[in-house]
Design an enzyme around this catalytic site. Structure first.
Site, mmCIF file in Angstrom:
data_model
loop_
_atom_site.group_PDB
_atom_site.id
_atom_site.type_symbol
_atom_site.label_atom_id
_atom_site.label_comp_id
_atom_site.label_asym_id
_atom_site.label_seq_id
_atom_site.Cartn_x
_atom_site.Cartn_y
_atom_site.Cartn_z
ATOM 1 N N VAL A 65 -31.158 -49.473 79.810
ATOM 2 C CA VAL A 65 -30.353 -49.731 81.000
ATOM 3 C C VAL A 65 -31.075 -50.746 81.875
ATOM 4 O O VAL A 65 -32.263 -50.612 82.154
ATOM 5 C CB VAL A 65 -30.099 -48.435 81.780
ATOM 6 C CG1 VAL A 65 -29.375 -48.732 83.091
ATOM 7 C CG2 VAL A 65 -29.290 -47.455 80.937
ATOM 8 N N GLU A 159 -55.743 -30.362 79.533
ATOM 9 C CA GLU A 159 -55.435 -30.184 78.116
ATOM 10 C C GLU A 159 -56.025 -31.309 77.277
ATOM 11 O O GLU A 159 -56.555 -31.077 76.184
ATOM 12 C CB GLU A 159 -53.912 -30.088 77.936
ATOM 13 C CG GLU A 159 -53.328 -28.812 78.540
ATOM 14 C CD GLU A 159 -51.817 -28.763 78.537
ATOM 15 O OE1 GLU A 159 -51.260 -27.689 78.820
ATOM 16 O OE2 GLU A 159 -51.172 -29.805 78.253
ATOM 17 N N ASP A 288 -37.683 -35.910 85.896
ATOM 18 C CA ASP A 288 -38.659 -36.686 86.672
ATOM 19 C C ASP A 288 -38.025 -37.834 87.434
ATOM 20 O O ASP A 288 -38.693 -38.483 88.249
ATOM 21 C CB ASP A 288 -39.744 -37.251 85.743
ATOM 22 C CG ASP A 288 -40.656 -36.164 85.220
ATOM 23 O OD1 ASP A 288 -40.795 -35.133 85.891
ATOM 24 O OD2 ASP A 288 -41.239 -36.347 84.128
ATOM 25 N N ALA A 304 -40.949 -29.543 82.021
ATOM 26 C CA ALA A 304 -39.870 -29.508 81.045
ATOM 27 C C ALA A 304 -38.852 -28.399 81.305
ATOM 28 O O ALA A 304 -37.639 -28.639 81.215
ATOM 29 C CB ALA A 304 -40.459 -29.382 79.634
#
Length: 437
Positions: A65, A159, A288, A304
């Site tokens: 887009v 992580e 987001d 998520a």
């Protein structure tokens, strides 16, 4: 977008067009495991066309887009195509934010795509190969090759640092003849006074202790002031490093600019309680791309589960509008807790009154992430990979790609060709990325 289409609009009389510049749906929370060789790209990604193949009223366009014309109800694509819409859902996600220092991006990449993860993985593995080649001939450059810096102490940074420590230390111990775990130096830099600021302080401390048990040096309350290709400035101290990973911040896609809408400091569109854009009831921003207040007037977190719930909510609004029924009102986020993993058997979990850490939290983390993968095949493959890695410490995706791009000196590549056993993998192998069904 595939997820909300599949669940919320499968019985609605609508024509749905999915536009994406990638041909695959990606589960981003596990990208760091691709970057640290625990999983292969196809384990956490699925072709969009395969996901929606059962829905005859859905088409997929591989495009980007460029702009949106809210007045004309049209979307302009990079290919030059213009599409008309009755309802528009923008879920274009976020990208890395370097807080005004975009020049750091080339040397301190973040991980948002499969390509990002593969590049970081290759840099980590190449650094170890270079250190093996240097042996004792050049201690200075050898130490640099074995230094890995992660910037940012949120869930992604924690992580990532834990996974790098496990990958490099176990590889040094098992697969390299001239490296040892004590040579590895993994540094996690966090500007705040503790890790995981969204978690309770007790769990933040548990995460710090778990990282340090893995050999990670945690530096709290310190800021990165400069980044180059082979070094990081932490305050006034220069630290040489082979791999630098950015996990310190994100900013939204340019959706607010397309729409001329109000945005917050991170560029996220400020939407109404039902997730529509003020002044444009037929345009919705989710994930987001948007910011919306939830319980206690706090912003809904950019995770998520929240994005998935928002997708379902918007799908119900569209389906109700098509059926000429009263659509749902305010979006209500159901917070199922915060999770972050530290290595192969440790995690922290915050469920409000219930807090877990260690192995039990890791089991919860693993189960939740398997549930959110796109299909049964992905869940089965990832589950088996985790079980195998847990039992054997082996990471089967330790593949170095991009050797033709000058990532590795000719002398190193020549040595690998003549002595494949000196490498963790011993072969030049290209990844097979998902393709359209």
């Amino acid at each position: 977008m595939a997820g909300w289409r599949r669940r919320g609009l499968r019985h609605a009389r609508t024509n749905v067009t999915l536009i994406d510049r990638q041909n695959h749906h990606l589960f981003q929370p596990l990208l760091y495991q691709v970057a640290t060789a625990a999983l292969s790209p196809a384990d956490i990604a699925a072709p969009i066309r395969a996901i929606v193949r059962k829905y005859r009223n859905t088409r997929v366009l591989l495009d980007s887009v460029v702009s949106v014309d809210p007045g004309g109800h049209r979307v302009l694509l990079e290919s030059g195509t213009t599409l008309a819409y009755d309802a528009l859902v923008i879920a274009t996600g976020a990208r890395h934010s370097y807080f005004g220092r975009d020049d750091w991006g080339a040397d301190a990449p973040g991980i948002k795509t499969i390509d990002d993860a593969i590049r970081v993985r290759s840099k980590i593995l190449v650094a170890m190969e270079r250190a093996e080649t240097d042996r004792q001939e050049n201690p200075v450059t050898r130490a640099q090759h074995l230094t890995f810096v992660v910037i940012g102490g949120g869930p992604t940074g924690v992580e990532m640092a834990g996974a790098i420590a496990e990958l490099t230390r176990h590889a040094a111990d098992l697969d390299f003849r001239h490296l040892s775990p004590s040579c590895i130096h993994v540094v996690l830099v966090q500007s705040a006074g503790r890790l995981l600021p969204a978690f309770p302080p007790a769990l933040s401390e548990k995460a710090r202790q778990s990282l340090e048990m893995l050999g990670v040096e945690v530096r709290l309350g310190e800021r990165v002031t400069d980044v180059t290709a082979d070094s990081v400035m932490i305050g006034t101290q220069k630290l040489s490093a082979a791999v630098i990973v950015w996990a310190a911040g994100v900013k939204a896609s340019p959706a607010a600019t397309w729409l001329g809408a109000d945005a917050d400091a991170a560029g996220r569109v400020v939407v109404r309680p039902n997730l529509s854009v003020p002044g444009h009831p037929d345009i919705f921003c989710i994930g987001d791309t948007s910011v919306v207040t939830g319980k206690g007037d706090r912003p809904v977190p950019g995770v998520a589960p929240a994005a998935k719930q928002q997708g379902k909510h918007v799908a119900r609004i569209i389906a109700a509008t098509v059926r000429k029924r009263k659509p749902p009102g305010r979006f209500v986020y159901k917070d199922y807790g915060n999770l972050a993993t530290i290595g192969r058997k440790r995690a922290v979990a915050d469920f409000g009154r219930t807090q877990l850490s260690g192995f039990s939290a890791w089991v919860v983390w693993s189960t939740a992430h398997l549930f959110y993968l796109a299909d049964f095949r992905s869940r089965a493959v990832v589950g088996m990979q985790w079980l195998w890695s847990y039992v054997t410490f082996d990471r089967g995706a330790r593949l170095i790609t991009g050797l033709g791009d000058g990532m590795m000196p000719t002398t190193v590549w020549s040595e690998l060709q003549s002595n494949p056993a000196s490498s963790g993998d011993g072969a030049e192998t290209a990844d097979s990325l998902p393709v359209s069904a």
